[in-house]
Design an enzyme around this catalytic site. Structure first.
Site, PDB file in Angstrom:
ATOM      1  N   GLY A 151     -58.680  -9.936-117.512  1.00 18.92           N
ATOM      2  CA  GLY A 151     -59.670  -9.118-118.182  1.00 18.92           C
ATOM      3  C   GLY A 151     -59.086  -7.763-118.503  1.00 18.92           C
ATOM      4  O   GLY A 151     -57.872  -7.621-118.730  1.00 18.92           O
ATOM      5  N   ARG A 179     -51.970 -11.574-128.194  1.00 18.08           N
ATOM      6  CA  ARG A 179     -50.761 -11.125-128.886  1.00 18.08           C
ATOM      7  C   ARG A 179     -49.535 -11.250-127.986  1.00 18.08           C
ATOM      8  O   ARG A 179     -48.417 -11.426-128.474  1.00 18.08           O
ATOM      9  CB  ARG A 179     -50.923  -9.668-129.324  1.00 18.08           C
ATOM     10  CG  ARG A 179     -51.971  -9.451-130.409  1.00 18.08           C
ATOM     11  CD  ARG A 179     -52.074  -7.976-130.761  1.00 18.08           C
ATOM     12  NE  ARG A 179     -53.085  -7.740-131.790  1.00 18.08           N
ATOM     13  CZ  ARG A 179     -53.406  -6.539-132.252  1.00 18.08           C
ATOM     14  NH1 ARG A 179     -52.789  -5.466-131.762  1.00 18.08           N
ATOM     15  NH2 ARG A 179     -54.326  -6.414-133.185  1.00 18.08           N
ATOM     16  N   ARG A 232     -60.972  -7.675-104.880  1.00 24.52           N
ATOM     17  CA  ARG A 232     -61.873  -7.561-103.745  1.00 24.52           C
ATOM     18  C   ARG A 232     -61.289  -8.351-102.581  1.00 24.52           C
ATOM     19  O   ARG A 232     -60.690  -9.408-102.769  1.00 24.52           O
ATOM     20  CB  ARG A 232     -63.276  -8.089-104.090  1.00 24.52           C
ATOM     21  CG  ARG A 232     -64.073  -7.190-105.027  1.00 24.52           C
ATOM     22  CD  ARG A 232     -64.461  -5.880-104.341  1.00 24.52           C
ATOM     23  NE  ARG A 232     -65.349  -5.059-105.155  1.00 24.52           N
ATOM     24  CZ  ARG A 232     -64.955  -4.091-105.976  1.00 24.52           C
ATOM     25  NH1 ARG A 232     -63.646  -3.845-106.104  1.00 24.52           N
ATOM     26  NH2 ARG A 232     -65.829  -3.385-106.664  1.00 24.52           N
ATOM     27  N   ASP A 255     -54.604  -3.592-101.582  1.00 18.60           N
ATOM     28  CA  ASP A 255     -55.433  -2.393-101.697  1.00 18.60           C
ATOM     29  C   ASP A 255     -56.843  -2.671-101.206  1.00 18.60           C
ATOM     30  O   ASP A 255     -57.607  -1.742-100.957  1.00 18.60           O
ATOM     31  CB  ASP A 255     -55.482  -1.908-103.149  1.00 18.60           C
ATOM     32  CG  ASP A 255     -56.225  -0.589-103.284  1.00 18.60           C
ATOM     33  OD1 ASP A 255     -55.863   0.367-102.576  1.00 18.60           O
ATOM     34  OD2 ASP A 255     -57.176  -0.521-104.084  1.00 18.60           O
ATOM     35  N   HIS A 279     -58.128   0.855-100.338  1.00 20.69           N
ATOM     36  CA  HIS A 279     -58.973   0.704-101.525  1.00 20.69           C
ATOM     37  C   HIS A 279     -58.894   1.984-102.368  1.00 20.69           C
ATOM     38  O   HIS A 279     -59.915   2.584-102.720  1.00 20.69           O
ATOM     39  CB  HIS A 279     -60.419   0.407-101.131  1.00 20.69           C
ATOM     40  CG  HIS A 279     -61.186  -0.304-102.208  1.00 20.69           C
ATOM     41  ND1 HIS A 279     -62.189  -1.199-101.954  1.00 20.69           N
ATOM     42  CD2 HIS A 279     -61.088  -0.248-103.564  1.00 20.69           C
ATOM     43  CE1 HIS A 279     -62.697  -1.663-103.078  1.00 20.69           C
ATOM     44  NE2 HIS A 279     -62.040  -1.101-104.078  1.00 20.69           N
TER      45      HIS A 279
END
Length: 317
Positions: A151, A179, A232, A255, A279
């Site tokens: 995404g 592309r 997550r 993270d 995080h």
């Protein structure tokens, strides 16, 4: 996109002063709450129609939602809203912060890849010990990086990977062409995992992705592969990952974790070949100007009765 018609004399609950946005439409009023106080200050919450939740304060905002009987729109400043969706009042439209965190999270993902491959944590520990620790490390050049999720954030990670002379494999829920090359469907994941030297996880947390990185997923990775998670924590099966890390077969740069925050004494803290950040991917200087720009644009759309952007759940009824 979804269109929500405002009422006259609407009130907005914001995490920053309206002057920072550039002002509000005539007749509108504002309550400012940055999440640091226990609850929004002042009166008039019954007239709030548009609530911008302070970033990183979703838990503090949940008790506020039932106190807003006129609420029509909730604007999150997070890309992921899995912790908010179950508490959304009926009839309220929820928008996420797609686009706000792309640059910062992508920078952090690439930082974790490079730091883990080059074993920067070990070099920092050697510096602390005043020890000159030379040796060959793994380069990102000529490696194959599998982007699990393509995404906005996954695309931003790829853009930052291009100068590093690595091969990129892209996976998303459905196949498509870009592309840069093909995006493979998730059904192809088992066949592509053995090709990856690095896996960067950017998928949202959903019922389909919870526990996606499980023992079978990890077993398909080649020896020495690196798992990077900036999505997550519950996307990764922590117990399965720990089993692989303890053998020294895989590396991880995380993270996000499950549980989170990672409690003192948790075995992930001391797992071999593991780099952990708290995080922190999105909490950079790039956040606030992008967040303000999003809120400004969303309020302009709401005022004009135009469709809102980044709608995750459209209010009905």
């Amino acid at each position: 996109m979804s269109s929500v018609q405002p009422s006259s004399g609407a009130r907005v609950l914001l995490p920053f002063p309206p002057s920072e946005i550039g002002g509000l439409p005539a007749g509108w009023d504002t309550v400012v709450w940055d999440g640091t106080d226990q609850e929004p200050l002042g009166q008039g919450l019954e007239a709030v129609e548009f609530f911008v939740i302070p970033y990183t304060f979703t838990a503090a905002a949940l008790p506020v939602l039932p106190r807003l009987p006129s609420l029509r729109v909730v604007q999150s400043l997070s890309a992921g809203v899995d912790d908010l969706l179950p508490h959304l009042p009926a009839g309220v439209t929820l928008c996420n912060a797609k686009g706000v965190h792309d640059a910062s999270t992508a920078e952090h993902a690439v930082t974790l890849v490079l730091a883990a491959l080059r074993d920067i944590p070990a070099l920092v520990r050697a510096q602390d010990a005043h020890r000159w620790a030379r040796g060959f490390q793994t380069a990102l050049a000529d490696r194959t990086v599998l982007l699990l999720g393509h995404g906005a954030i996954g695309s931003a990670v790829e853009a930052r990977l291009r100068p590093f002379e690595c091969r990129v494999l892209r996976l998303a829920r459905t196949a498509r062409e870009t592309r840069q090359g093909p995006v493979h469907a998730m059904t192809e994941l088992p066949a592509l995992l053995p090709e990856a030297d690095v896996v960067v996880v950017t998928v949202p947390l959903t019922d389909a992705t919870r526990g996606l990185v499980d023992a079978d997923f990890l077993a398909r990775l080649k020896d020495g592969a690196l798992l990077v998670n900036v999505s997550r924590g519950p996307v990764v099966d922590t117990a399965a990952l720990l089993d692989e890390l303890r053998t020294g077969r895989l590396k991880a740069a995380l993270d996000v974790t499950d549980p989170e925050p990672l409690p003192p004494g948790h075995p992930l803290w001391t797992a071999p070949n593991t780099l952990i950040t708290p995080h922190a991917a999105a909490t950079t200087s790039a956040f606030r100007p992008r967040a303000v720009a999003l809120v400004r644009a969303q309020l302009a759309r709401y005022t004009a009765g135009e469709p809102l952007a980044n709608v995750v759940s459209a209010g009905t009824g």
